[in-house]
Write a protein that holds these residues in place. Structure first.
Motif, mmCIF file in Angstrom:
data_model
loop_
_atom_site.group_PDB
_atom_site.id
_atom_site.type_symbol
_atom_site.label_atom_id
_atom_site.label_comp_id
_atom_site.label_asym_id
_atom_site.label_seq_id
_atom_site.Cartn_x
_atom_site.Cartn_y
_atom_site.Cartn_z
ATOM 1 N N ARG A 56 41.295 44.374 31.334
ATOM 2 C CA ARG A 56 41.465 43.225 32.223
ATOM 3 C C ARG A 56 40.382 42.166 32.016
ATOM 4 O O ARG A 56 40.317 41.190 32.739
ATOM 5 N N GLN B 11 43.080 49.688 40.655
ATOM 6 C CA GLN B 11 44.284 48.956 40.272
ATOM 7 C C GLN B 11 44.728 48.028 41.396
ATOM 8 O O GLN B 11 45.065 46.872 41.162
ATOM 9 N N LYS C 39 40.767 50.467 31.988
ATOM 10 C CA LYS C 39 41.514 49.442 32.737
ATOM 11 C C LYS C 39 40.664 48.191 32.947
ATOM 12 O O LYS C 39 41.150 47.072 32.789
ATOM 13 N N ASP D 175 44.875 44.059 41.097
ATOM 14 C CA ASP D 175 46.167 43.406 41.287
ATOM 15 C C ASP D 175 46.120 42.356 42.393
ATOM 16 O O ASP D 175 46.909 41.417 42.394
ATOM 17 N N CYS E 233 41.351 55.486 40.315
ATOM 18 C CA CYS E 233 42.023 54.519 39.455
ATOM 19 C C CYS E 233 43.037 53.702 40.250
ATOM 20 O O CYS E 233 43.185 52.508 40.034
#
Length: 133
Positions: free
Chosen positions: A45, A7, A41, A11, A3
């Protein structure tokens, strides 16, 4: 760990719906391997929950046919998503529910979630969420 890597990529602007040569997205992989946190996630997004592989498999097809007879967490995440197309048909003519009926001990999840899933509109389109700006 997985994860955190996702991420960091997200990002730094990695394309959320990038595809492999076979048409798999990160959501397809996370679904197949049962990475519920990563799935959540990616979807939050703006990942396309109806993205199709070269074989026209959506993440829901993969959740229904995951190793060991289906993935209950992945099925729950996808079946409760208002944008998922439960009627998507792969290249051999199967919907995710048809696959689950043959191979998954979690086939009843489709019936339980039926009132919560998005039914295709009259013009056979499913609205997609807009990625956050």
């Amino acid at each position: 760990m997985v994860c955190i890597c996702f991420q960091l990529l997200l990002d730094r602007g990695a394309p959320i719906n990038a595809k492999t040569a076979d048409g798999w997205t990160a959501l397809h992989s996370a679904t197949y391997w049962g990475q519920a946190e990563v799935m959540t996630k990616l979807i939050s997004r703006g990942a396309d929950v109806n993205s199709q592989t070269a074989g026209s498999q959506t993440p829901l097809h993969l959740a229904a046919s995951a190793p060991n007879g289906g993935n209950p967490q992945a099925l729950q995440i996808l079946l409760l998503n208002e944008f998922v197309d439960v009627a998507a048909v792969n290249k051999v003519g199967d919907t995710p529910q048809m696959i689950a009926e043959r191979s998954s001990k979690y086939r009843k999840m489709f019936e339980i979630a039926a009132d919560n899933v998005n039914i295709l509109s009259a013009n056979n389109t499913v609205a997609q969420p807009q990625p956050p700006t």
